[in-house]
Scaffold this active site. Structure first.
Site, PDB file in Angstrom:
ATOM      1  N   GLY A  10       0.778  -1.237   0.000  1.00 28.04           N
ATOM      2  CA  GLY A  10       0.000   0.000   0.000  1.00 28.04           C
ATOM      3  C   GLY A  10       0.807   1.282   0.000  1.00 28.04           C
ATOM      4  N   ARG A  24     -13.711 -15.938 -11.735  1.00 32.11           N
ATOM      5  CA  ARG A  24     -13.184 -14.569 -11.781  1.00 32.11           C
ATOM      6  C   ARG A  24     -14.288 -13.528 -11.908  1.00 32.11           C
ATOM      7  NH1 ARG A  24      -8.112 -12.555 -12.970  1.00 32.11           N
ATOM      8  NH2 ARG A  24      -7.388 -14.659 -13.455  1.00 32.11           N
ATOM      9  N   LEU A  43      -3.312  -6.881  -8.043  1.00 32.51           N
ATOM     10  CA  LEU A  43      -2.710  -7.948  -8.840  1.00 32.51           C
ATOM     11  C   LEU A  43      -3.727  -8.941  -9.378  1.00 32.51           C
ATOM     12  CD1 LEU A  43       0.650  -8.604  -6.984  1.00 32.51           C
ATOM     13  CD2 LEU A  43       0.139  -7.072  -8.897  1.00 32.51           C
ATOM     14  N   ARG A  44      -4.845  -8.445  -9.847  1.00 30.38           N
ATOM     15  CA  ARG A  44      -5.817  -9.291 -10.525  1.00 30.38           C
ATOM     16  C   ARG A  44      -6.097  -8.707 -11.907  1.00 30.38           C
ATOM     17  NH1 ARG A  44      -7.013 -14.131  -9.082  1.00 30.38           N
ATOM     18  NH2 ARG A  44      -9.177 -13.949  -9.731  1.00 30.38           N
ATOM     19  N   ASN A  90      -4.198   2.738 -13.893  1.00 31.57           N
ATOM     20  CA  ASN A  90      -3.310   1.790 -13.229  1.00 31.57           C
ATOM     21  C   ASN A  90      -1.902   2.339 -13.251  1.00 31.57           C
ATOM     22  OD1 ASN A  90      -2.429  -0.862 -12.196  1.00 31.57           O
ATOM     23  ND2 ASN A  90      -1.485  -1.103 -14.219  1.00 31.57           N
ATOM     24  N   HIS A 128       1.881   1.095 -13.431  1.00 35.65           N
ATOM     25  CA  HIS A 128       2.554  -0.138 -13.834  1.00 35.65           C
ATOM     26  C   HIS A 128       4.068   0.091 -13.805  1.00 35.65           C
ATOM     27  CE1 HIS A 128       3.307  -3.889 -15.985  1.00 35.65           C
ATOM     28  NE2 HIS A 128       4.126  -3.209 -16.751  1.00 35.65           N
ATOM     29  N   SER A 151       4.661   3.656 -15.522  1.00 36.25           N
ATOM     30  CA  SER A 151       3.664   4.277 -16.402  1.00 36.25           C
ATOM     31  C   SER A 151       2.322   4.350 -15.686  1.00 36.25           C
ATOM     32  CB  SER A 151       3.479   3.441 -17.685  1.00 36.25           C
ATOM     33  OG  SER A 151       4.716   3.210 -18.343  1.00 36.25           O
ATOM     34  N   ASP A 180      -2.493  -4.034 -19.422  1.00 40.66           N
ATOM     35  CA  ASP A 180      -1.433  -3.011 -19.490  1.00 40.66           C
ATOM     36  C   ASP A 180      -1.263  -2.467 -20.905  1.00 40.66           C
ATOM     37  OD1 ASP A 180       0.448  -5.061 -17.189  1.00 40.66           O
ATOM     38  OD2 ASP A 180      -1.059  -3.527 -16.799  1.00 40.66           O
ATOM     39  N   GLU A 234       7.533   6.184  -8.642  1.00 37.26           N
ATOM     40  CA  GLU A 234       6.143   5.772  -8.881  1.00 37.26           C
ATOM     41  C   GLU A 234       5.194   6.620  -8.058  1.00 37.26           C
ATOM     42  OE1 GLU A 234       6.988   1.061  -8.727  1.00 37.26           O
ATOM     43  OE2 GLU A 234       4.908   1.677  -8.867  1.00 37.26           O
TER      44      GLU A 234
END
Ligand SMILES: Nc1nc2c(c(=O)[nH]1)N[C@@H](CN(C=O)c1ccc(C(=O)N[C@@H](CCC(=O)O)C(=O)O)cc1)CN2
Ligand code: GAR
Length: 225
Positions: free
Chosen positions: A14, A67, A92-93, A109, A111, A138, A147, A176
């Site tokens: 986090g 899922r 991470l899904r 997101n 990445h 990114s 992505d 980041e």
């Protein structure tokens, strides 16, 4: 007028969530975190939300038949806080197409690679294995393809001799944080907008990703108006 509201999705410690919360507290990010959501109830990000008294929901994929069912339950909880923007910060899904379409143009997101190079996981090791001399992160729009969405902004770092994946990840992480905060701030202020055709900045289509400077501000790449 209520502040620009964020739903943050995370699966890990986090630190990106914490960076957003710190920027909000410092007054440099005009937004509020309306909720934190995860697939991992014991992750650090959920602990941060709990400790801060933020709304949070964590649902384990193994508690759902598939899922889509897990996605639907978790993103129903996301929808309930009515976010202006959904931020995947180490979530991470792979999100189902149905869910991505449900929140079209409202999900970004962060990445850890210079997309389009190295989508997916384990990017630091892959950069080293490829012998690349530059790495980075990114912020991009989330689309069904992994992505592969349009990129709003990137931060670059050099790969140093003897770098390990861990050293590279450790050097990239603070960049980041700055990249995510600056990118979300552009969206929160309305300077950047995400539409079906990609990102616009100040009302004009963004021709190339913005670049994070040493000043932690986002700048247009030279040659791109
Ligand atoms: N439909 C999309 N979903 C997600 C995107 C996206 O662009 N489109 N970005 C990711 C974040 N991400 C990289 O930035 C990423 C997340 C998860 C995976 C992945 O392979 N996950 C596996 C499980 C891995 C694990 O549990 O350790 C899986 O879901 O089967 C790759 C990249 C957020 N989602
Ligand atoms: N493919 C997605 C991915 O790998 N995301 C990465 O997970 C980390 C989360 O750290 P945090 O939990 O400390 O914010 C970050 O480095 C982020 O780039």
């Amino acid at each position: 007028m209520s502040a620009f509201s964020l739903a943050v999705l995370a699966s890990g410690r986090g630190s990106n969530l914490q960076a957003l919360l710190d920027a909000i507290a410092a007054g440099t990010l005009p937004a509020r975190v309306a909720g934190v959501f995860s697939d991992k109830p014991a992750c650090g990000a959920i602990g941060i939300a709990r400790d801060r008294g933020l709304p949070h929901v964590a649902l384990r994929p193994r508690d759902y038949p598939d899922r889509d069912a897990h996605d639907e339950a978790l993103f129903d909880a996301v929808a309930a806080v009515q976010p202006d923007l959904i931020v995947c910060a180490g979530y991470l899904r792979i999100i189902s197409e149905r869910t991505v379409r449900r929140f079209e143009s409202r999900m970004v997101n962060i990445h850890p690679s210079l997309l389009p190079r190295h989508p997916g996981l384990d990017t630091h090791a892959r950069v080293l294995a490829a012998g690349e001399t530059e790495h980075g992160a990114s912020v991009h729009a989330v689309i069904p393809a992994l992505d592969a969405g349009p990129v709003l902004a990137q931060a670059r770092i050099p790969v140093l001799p003897g770098d390990t994946p861990e050293a590279l990840a450790g050097r990239l992480l603070p960049r980041e944080h700055a990249l995510l905060v600056a990118s979300v701030a552009l969206l929160a202020t309305g300077r950047a907008r995400l539409g079906a055709a990609g990102f616009e900045l100040d009302g004009h289509p963004l021709a190339a990703p913005l670049s994070l400077g040493a000043d932690n501000q986002l700048h247009r790449e030279p040659g791109h108006v």
